[in-house]
Each structure stands twice: as C-alpha cells, then as structure tokens.
Design an enzyme around this catalytic site. Sequence first.
Site, PDB file in Angstrom:
ATOM      1  N   SER A   1       0.826  -1.214   0.000  1.00 65.01           N
ATOM      2  CA  SER A   1       0.000   0.000   0.000  1.00 65.01           C
ATOM      3  C   SER A   1       0.857   1.260   0.000  1.00 65.01           C
ATOM      4  CB  SER A   1      -0.945  -0.017   1.204  1.00 65.01           C
ATOM      5  OG  SER A   1      -1.622  -1.241   1.283  1.00 65.01           O
TER       6      SER A   1
ATOM      7  N   HIS B   1      -2.993  -1.897  -4.566  1.00 68.92           N
ATOM      8  CA  HIS B   1      -4.457  -1.928  -4.538  1.00 68.92           C
ATOM      9  C   HIS B   1      -4.978  -0.513  -4.335  1.00 68.92           C
ATOM     10  CE1 HIS B   1      -4.645  -2.639   0.135  1.00 68.92           C
ATOM     11  NE2 HIS B   1      -3.622  -1.883  -0.196  1.00 68.92           N
TER      12      HIS B   1
END
Lengths: 71, 272
Positions: free
Chosen positions: B135, B158
């Site tokens: 992330s 993501h």
Amino acid sequence: MLWTIYPMQSVMNQEDGIPQRSEVSHAGRLFIVSETGDGVNRIERMISTDPADYLIPRWQPGRTLPPGQKT
Amino acid sequence: MRSSNREGQDIADDPPWGTMDKDSDQSPPQGGTKETQNIQQLGTPDVPSVSSDIHCLSIIGQVEGHMVLPSQNKTTKYEHVIPQLVAVEQNADIKGLLILLNTVGGDVEAGLAIAEMIAGISKPTVSVVLGGGHSIGIPIAVAANVSYIAPSATMTIHPIRLSGQVLGVPQTYEYLDKMQDRVVQFVVAHSGIDGKEYRRLMFRTGQLARDIGTILVGNDAVQERLIDRVGGIGHAVDHLYEMMQQVDQPPAPPANQPISPAGPVNPSGEGH
C-alpha cells in the site's frame, strides 16, 4: 485515510483501553509519555526543535525514561 | 549505524538512563543493569558499538498518521521520522541513508510525507523491501535513489480506501480519485513503471481474495519496473557505499573537454 492490507477491525480493535498520556520534561526536551503500570514512563513522542535529538536512540518512541521525571 | 548527539558524544558511551542534563539521575532502574536493560529492549546483553557513516531508517508495521492507533499495532511514527530525516540531511557525519521496509501500509498523508522527505534528501539513499512493502509502503520504497526488493518480499498494489462516514455523492468518488492520483503520480515519477500499467495492476480482479489489486513477489516488482533490483541487505549496502564514493570522488571529465567549475555531484541512481 488508512491504506493498509490489514482489515480495519484488526487495526482498530482496542482491547486494553486507551493509555493515559502525560507530558514530562527530561534533559531539556518535552516528552509525551504513557505510564507502563510500574511507574516507568514509556516515550510516545518527543517534542524538540533540534533535529539532532531525533537521532538519539534512547529517545525513540517506545523507549522508557528514568522514573521520577516531572513536567 | 551511527547516532550523534548535540554534545558530540558517541551514544555507546551513554548509559541507558544517561542524559545530557547534569542534574538528572544517571542510575539505572532499581535492580537493573545495562545488560538487563539491553536484554529487555533488544533481546541481547551486548550491543556492539560500530562507527558508521550510514544511517538506517526502519519503516515497520503501520505508518501512523494523524490518529494514534491502538496499542496492539506496531507503528512507524511520522512525527519522529520526519525530523530524523532533517537531521540525516544536516549531519555531516552521515553520508548515506539506508531505508528498510517491512510495512503493511498505513496513513496516506503520513506515508507520502515520509516518501517526499526521502526523495528530497540530497545524500545517496537506498531502500530495501523485506517481508512486505504494501500500500503506502510502495511510495516510500520507490522514493529512494535506488530500490531493492528481497526475493521473498511482497508488495500489494491496490486502490486506496476510505473509512468512516461516506457521503453518497459523486464528489466522494472524485475525491478518492484525486487522492489516488497523487499517489500514482508519485510512484510513476520515482520508478520506471508506466501510469497505465500501475493502474492496471491496481484494478486487477481475481488475485486478491477480499480485495482488488495485485501482489508482486520479489522479481515480479522488478519485472514491472516498480523496483530497481532484486537483492538483500548486502547488495543494498554495497550499492549505497558506491554512491557515497561517487559523491566523495566524482569521476574525472573526459580528457578533450574543458574542466569547468562544478557544483556537488548529484548522486542519482539508476532506474529513475
């Protein structure tokens, strides 16, 4: 905005309550500490305007201060 | 790795409770010795004192932002890391910065703040993704001059997500898109990956069980040009020292070109 692979319920689940924080002065710097229960102050944050202070290992968050420090 | 203090003392000489304040008590806690303290804090009685011109910054657990996370989380506190990076930039004894990452992500703004600080450091910087760099760990990893990833390390690409109250209006999506854009632009600017390819990986379905996105393992991240090289701590430290030597001893200009007064050599690495 928390962007993490961990599910939010795992991150935010507070099982042991919110620790009490207080301010103490030590060696001319201000520290935000939480009491560990046996009278020892655990450093949560140091507040200093001297960047060199942030390189000192014993003042990193998570370390403990000598007992008996006062604001 | 080296730490310095205002008085110029070597930290290894300081007792664990020692201070630079002459009025403070320098004795260890009741029943404790320096070895006991070392075991409690670090798991070993003897902490070797090594003089080094590299500073090592660890990005671990959650990158904690404007809200303190519950105590079961291991966190990296940006309010300590950012002034620490200022000190790294200022301290003449520190010639290079090694960033070790094993993070599950965290606060977007705190992570980007750390990433921008790393990107702005004028000294050579090398990052190593160990375990995981997920992330918001991705911008932090690519912010260094050169990035490494261990063969078994993973990086999850993501979409960012919002928690808390969400209004059911189009502006919510526009806001999320804008936040996502700022991250994508940073990653694209500091790595070799294309923006379209990065978004393709980010929106891929079918790979993550309860999410959308892609997991890159070791060499996958290098193949996608997100990370520069596969390697471990040895490779990263060697590369950092090479870059530091280039700063200390810039290469001589070709013989048939005039020598002009030059400023400091930019220790830019490969891949960006």
